[in-house]
Enzyme design. Sequence first.
Site, PDB file in Angstrom:
ATOM      1  N   ARG A  99       0.850  -1.187   0.000  1.00 52.76           N
ATOM      2  CA  ARG A  99       0.000   0.000   0.000  1.00 52.76           C
ATOM      3  C   ARG A  99       0.886   1.237   0.000  1.00 52.76           C
ATOM      4  NH1 ARG A  99      -2.355   0.577   4.668  1.00 52.76           N
ATOM      5  NH2 ARG A  99      -1.676  -1.363   5.623  1.00 52.76           N
ATOM      6  N   TYR A 248      -1.865  -3.525  -6.778  1.00 54.33           N
ATOM      7  CA  TYR A 248      -1.594  -4.318  -5.590  1.00 54.33           C
ATOM      8  C   TYR A 248      -2.647  -4.229  -4.488  1.00 54.33           C
ATOM      9  CZ  TYR A 248       1.044  -6.848  -2.178  1.00 54.33           C
ATOM     10  OH  TYR A 248       1.433  -7.807  -1.282  1.00 54.33           O
ATOM     11  N   GLY A 249      -3.015  -5.340  -3.936  1.00 51.02           N
ATOM     12  CA  GLY A 249      -3.827  -5.505  -2.722  1.00 51.02           C
ATOM     13  C   GLY A 249      -4.638  -4.312  -2.258  1.00 51.02           C
ATOM     14  N   LYS A 257      -9.349  -2.048   2.704  1.00 54.24           N
ATOM     15  CA  LYS A 257      -8.989  -0.894   3.533  1.00 54.24           C
ATOM     16  C   LYS A 257      -9.804   0.343   3.134  1.00 54.24           C
ATOM     17  CE  LYS A 257      -5.605  -3.301   5.375  1.00 54.24           C
ATOM     18  NZ  LYS A 257      -5.781  -3.946   6.682  1.00 54.24           N
ATOM     19  N   HIS A 277     -10.149  -1.762  12.621  1.00 56.74           N
ATOM     20  CA  HIS A 277      -9.083  -2.634  12.134  1.00 56.74           C
ATOM     21  C   HIS A 277      -8.829  -3.709  13.198  1.00 56.74           C
ATOM     22  CE1 HIS A 277      -4.862  -2.652  10.056  1.00 56.74           C
ATOM     23  NE2 HIS A 277      -5.645  -3.588   9.608  1.00 56.74           N
ATOM     24  N   SER A 299      -1.211  -3.559  10.532  1.00 56.70           N
ATOM     25  CA  SER A 299      -0.903  -4.614   9.567  1.00 56.70           C
ATOM     26  C   SER A 299       0.429  -5.274   9.884  1.00 56.70           C
ATOM     27  CB  SER A 299      -0.828  -4.038   8.164  1.00 56.70           C
ATOM     28  OG  SER A 299      -2.104  -3.676   7.734  1.00 56.70           O
ATOM     29  N   CYS A 301       1.381  -7.365  12.118  1.00 51.70           N
ATOM     30  CA  CYS A 301       1.783  -7.524  13.516  1.00 51.70           C
ATOM     31  C   CYS A 301       1.234  -8.823  14.083  1.00 51.70           C
ATOM     32  CB  CYS A 301       1.281  -6.353  14.350  1.00 51.70           C
ATOM     33  SG  CYS A 301       2.198  -4.844  14.061  1.00 51.70           S
ATOM     34  N   THR A 304      -3.512 -12.156  11.767  1.00 51.66           N
ATOM     35  CA  THR A 304      -3.971 -13.416  11.172  1.00 51.66           C
ATOM     36  C   THR A 304      -3.566 -14.602  12.049  1.00 51.66           C
ATOM     37  OG1 THR A 304      -3.841 -12.409   9.001  1.00 51.66           O
ATOM     38  CG2 THR A 304      -3.957 -14.802   9.059  1.00 51.66           C
ATOM     39  N   ASN A 305      -2.341 -14.564  12.566  1.00 53.18           N
ATOM     40  CA  ASN A 305      -1.896 -15.674  13.406  1.00 53.18           C
ATOM     41  C   ASN A 305      -2.679 -15.748  14.720  1.00 53.18           C
ATOM     42  OD1 ASN A 305      -0.086 -16.252  11.417  1.00 53.18           O
ATOM     43  ND2 ASN A 305       1.745 -15.660  12.563  1.00 53.18           N
ATOM     44  N   ASP A 324      -9.033  -9.333  10.112  1.00 51.48           N
ATOM     45  CA  ASP A 324      -8.553  -7.990   9.773  1.00 51.48           C
ATOM     46  C   ASP A 324      -9.506  -6.862  10.149  1.00 51.48           C
ATOM     47  OD1 ASP A 324      -6.623  -6.231   8.719  1.00 51.48           O
ATOM     48  OD2 ASP A 324      -7.565  -6.219   6.755  1.00 51.48           O
ATOM     49  N   ASN A 416       6.232  -8.401   2.200  1.00 54.20           N
ATOM     50  CA  ASN A 416       4.789  -8.148   2.184  1.00 54.20           C
ATOM     51  C   ASN A 416       4.086  -9.069   1.183  1.00 54.20           C
ATOM     52  OD1 ASN A 416       2.407  -6.788   3.015  1.00 54.20           O
ATOM     53  ND2 ASN A 416       2.528  -5.449   1.217  1.00 54.20           N
ATOM     54  N   ARG A 418       1.811 -12.149  -0.131  1.00 51.73           N
ATOM     55  CA  ARG A 418       0.493 -12.431   0.438  1.00 51.73           C
ATOM     56  C   ARG A 418      -0.134 -13.715  -0.076  1.00 51.73           C
ATOM     57  NH1 ARG A 418      -1.745  -8.372   4.064  1.00 51.73           N
ATOM     58  NH2 ARG A 418      -0.151  -6.765   4.045  1.00 51.73           N
ATOM     59  N   ARG A 449       3.706  -3.823  17.727  1.00 47.42           N
ATOM     60  CA  ARG A 449       5.088  -4.292  17.858  1.00 47.42           C
ATOM     61  C   ARG A 449       5.873  -3.300  18.671  1.00 47.42           C
ATOM     62  NH1 ARG A 449       7.259  -6.732  13.009  1.00 47.42           N
ATOM     63  NH2 ARG A 449       5.470  -7.231  11.752  1.00 47.42           N
TER      64      ARG A 449
END
Length: 495
Positions: A99, A248-249, A257, A277, A299, A301, A304-305, A324, A416, A418, A449
Amino acid sequence: LYFISVVFLPLSLCPLSPRSNQSSPRVLQGDISALSPAVREFVEANVTLCQPDSIHICDGTDEENRTILAQLEEQGMIKKLPKYENCWLARTDPRDVARVESKTVIVTQEQRDTVPTPLEGGVSQLGRWMSQEEFDKAVAQRFPGCMKGRTMYVIPFSMGPVGSPLSKIGIELTDSPYVVASMRVMTRMGKAVLSALGTGEFVSCLHSVGCPLPLKKPLVNNWPCNPEQTLIAHIPNRRQIVSFGSGYGGNSLLGKKCFALRIASRIAKEEGWLAEHMLILGVTNPAGEKKYMAAAFPSACGKTNLAMLCPTLPGWKVECVGDDIAWMKFDNQGNLRAINPENGFFGVAPGTSAKTNPNAMATIIKNTVFTNVAETSDGGVYWEGMDQALPEGVTITSWKNKPWSSEDDEPCAHPNSRFCTPAGQCPIIDPLWESPEGVPIEAIIFGGRRPEGVPLVYEAFSWQHGVFVGAAMRSEATAAAEHKGLFFNTVGRQT
Ligand SMILES: *[C@@H]1O[C@H](CO)[C@@H](O)[C@H](O)[C@H]1NC(C)=O
Ligand SMILES: *[C@@H]1O[C@H](CO)[C@@H](O)[C@H](O)[C@H]1NC(C)=O
Ligand SMILES: *[C@@H]1O[C@H](CO)[C@@H](O)[C@H](O)[C@H]1NC(C)=O
């Protein structure tokens, strides 16, 4: 209700050929006259502006999906990954990998409606404002004729389950078939959405890669983009999104977003709800009691995990509603309820492994579009932190399409890079993930983080304290935006 601040999350615990000047383009699929008057006007006006060769109104069928994927393959934008079922790899132009926040703007009448007035000569760190005049000029410089020689796809999409009272509809016009294939995974799209829309309101989204045909410069990796002219603009007053120059994304899949966070937060403010978010997960304790929580992290950080966590505590269970974005609203009983407006995961690949996120690994082995990951010679994918030994004799090709070995200085996958994969395939997807009324939220976790200076986890005393703590959070820069991936080392581990 309480807040926990997870600071610096330990991810290792579990992370057409150009035609002449004819004015009406060919319609390849769909019927323009069957669109509602507002949709039709939006499409026709932008056709006149962008001058595509042809128009394709997406119906969302499997056949359409096969055609689009086949077309992308023919154009050399994606290749099949034979090791898995219906999986594909895209390599972008290395100038179009994330982004671009520096070129992402909000158009409002007053600057202070977008950002606090910056100190003299300074630039606001909180967002970018553009005046209506500047925006009109920027559009006039970029869009006239920008789709010449290409097909304009009309994508009707629903953020949230089609027909849910919490869902919202958008229509994206794009000249990128990669965007069509990805929007199919990330949103509910097609005919059913047009039926649900009727003559209702929609968020209008216009996207172009900014490379009319014939090309002025050769493409890199067959990936059309126009980095010099990239601009992603939001006009909240008119519920419009305009994006140019990037395929891109987050710059091109405008439902995510741009809509589900930025435009939605404004709609939410007017309608009395929240667009955040945040991931959403359900936790069940050994006694069988289940609670849902939302968690806010920037994003890359570990959202997803965390959303797909495998608890190491015996008897505990985690189920995933979203990774997300959360749309939240108080119901008649005063309970905060949340839906995941998305239909898929657009997750960061590096750092995802059988150890950090076995559920993501199980999700992405079919129907997935990978972007900028490395490829193995046996038709699979590879990235930093995958932690998987390669079979004897298997070699790696980097995201830059070059032979790669572990002695190389550069990572094999872009930090980055994906995966874009259907949420319904996740082994621990929550049974209520598509519930129209949403799931009840009982706690909010804020995280980021931080290499030093703050405790790993702490709990707020009250809602008021929680609001203060949440508002005061900060995080290091990540690779998801254009800033350098400061906290990815060369093996891509999140440190
Ligand atoms: C199309 O362009 C050609 C020359 O470029 C011109 O002679 C012709 O009149 C144009 N046709 C239309 C329908 O505008
Ligand atoms: C495309 O269609 C196939 C079946 O035809 C389906 O299984 C798959 O989910 C779709 N792929 C993507 C990437 O949406
Ligand atoms: C084209 O779409 C954009 C994005 O929604 C919108 O702002 C604009 O008004 C449309 N253009 C025309 C000429 O209607």
